[in-house]
Design a protein around this motif. Sequence first.
Motif, PDB file in Angstrom:
ATOM      1  N   ARG A  31       0.715  -1.071   0.033  1.00  0.00           N
ATOM      2  CA  ARG A  31      -0.123   0.227  -0.016  1.00  0.00           C
ATOM      3  C   ARG A  31       0.771   1.292   0.097  1.00  0.00           C
ATOM      4  O   ARG A  31       0.293   2.343  -0.772  1.00  0.00           O
ATOM      5  N   LEU A  32       1.903   1.317   0.700  1.00  0.00           N
ATOM      6  CA  LEU A  32       2.500   2.425   0.903  1.00  0.00           C
ATOM      7  C   LEU A  32       4.035   2.367   1.289  1.00  0.00           C
ATOM      8  O   LEU A  32       4.581   1.527   1.989  1.00  0.00           O
ATOM      9  N   SER A  52     -10.679  -1.122   6.142  1.00  0.00           N
ATOM     10  CA  SER A  52     -11.167   0.064   7.125  1.00  0.00           C
ATOM     11  C   SER A  52     -11.551   1.477   6.551  1.00  0.00           C
ATOM     12  O   SER A  52     -10.952   1.748   5.239  1.00  0.00           O
ATOM     13  N   GLU A  53     -12.511   1.857   6.925  1.00  0.00           N
ATOM     14  CA  GLU A  53     -12.974   3.050   6.205  1.00  0.00           C
ATOM     15  C   GLU A  53     -12.247   4.409   6.836  1.00  0.00           C
ATOM     16  O   GLU A  53     -12.143   5.550   6.346  1.00  0.00           O
ATOM     17  N   PRO A  74      -5.453   2.267  -3.569  1.00  0.00           N
ATOM     18  CA  PRO A  74      -6.800   2.316  -3.758  1.00  0.00           C
ATOM     19  C   PRO A  74      -7.901   2.088  -2.702  1.00  0.00           C
ATOM     20  O   PRO A  74      -7.974   0.786  -2.282  1.00  0.00           O
ATOM     21  N   GLY A  75      -8.669   3.009  -2.328  1.00  0.00           N
ATOM     22  CA  GLY A  75      -9.742   2.840  -1.451  1.00  0.00           C
ATOM     23  C   GLY A  75      -9.183   3.360  -0.056  1.00  0.00           C
ATOM     24  O   GLY A  75     -10.072   3.496   0.819  1.00  0.00           O
ATOM     25  N   SER A  76      -7.900   3.367   0.234  1.00  0.00           N
ATOM     26  CA  SER A  76      -7.343   3.865   1.355  1.00  0.00           C
ATOM     27  C   SER A  76      -7.100   5.215   1.019  1.00  0.00           C
ATOM     28  O   SER A  76      -7.155   6.014   0.136  1.00  0.00           O
ATOM     29  N   ARG A  77      -6.955   6.132   2.324  1.00  0.00           N
ATOM     30  CA  ARG A  77      -6.558   7.577   2.463  1.00  0.00           C
ATOM     31  C   ARG A  77      -5.418   7.711   3.484  1.00  0.00           C
ATOM     32  O   ARG A  77      -5.524   6.901   4.456  1.00  0.00           O
ATOM     33  N   GLY A  91      -3.497   8.360  -3.599  1.00  0.00           N
ATOM     34  CA  GLY A  91      -2.803   7.849  -4.741  1.00  0.00           C
ATOM     35  C   GLY A  91      -1.917   8.831  -5.189  1.00  0.00           C
ATOM     36  O   GLY A  91      -2.242   9.685  -6.041  1.00  0.00           O
ATOM     37  N   THR A  92      -0.340   8.769  -4.957  1.00  0.00           N
ATOM     38  CA  THR A  92       0.413   9.742  -5.501  1.00  0.00           C
ATOM     39  C   THR A  92       1.764   9.673  -4.909  1.00  0.00           C
ATOM     40  O   THR A  92       2.072   8.751  -4.316  1.00  0.00           O
TER      41      THR A  92
END
Length: 167
Positions: A31-32, A52-53, A74-77, A91-92
Amino acid sequence: NDPELIARALGSGGDVRIADGGFLHLRLDDRLILALTEGTDATVPAPPERGSEGPLISEVRDGELRLKTGPGFPGSRLHVLTTEGRTEIVGTIVSVYKGGGYTCVCVLEGTALIGVDEKSLDEIPPGMLKIMFDDGSPPIVMEISAEHKAGLLEFSEEYRDAFETPQ
């Protein structure tokens, strides 16, 4: 110098201070990637459960945090907070630098929402930066300088294939 010890210490997030001459690069599965540079004082986000939201939250009190999102993001923040503002990542490749009295956020790829609070977020496109000040001066949006862009390009190249090979 002990990746296993660092992983155990930061497995649930926490505060990190990078000594002079040091650096720390962390990978959250697919993810990161987070890179903390020399002299940085920041909070590393606790990994959330998949699906998780809520967002990942990081705070930069001083120094620089570079990040690159991966195919599992994607879908994560991710929200990166400083005293001058907030950056919301979906996403960046971005760098958040917290200096004395200001925060500068450079966007190399993708876009990021950047502002002093949730109500003043601007979508900043690739190749641009936004500087926010603690004295209430209006923020500045401009093209990333060649020097800062070179640092982000170096980071991007270093992790170009990071998500293609098992770690």
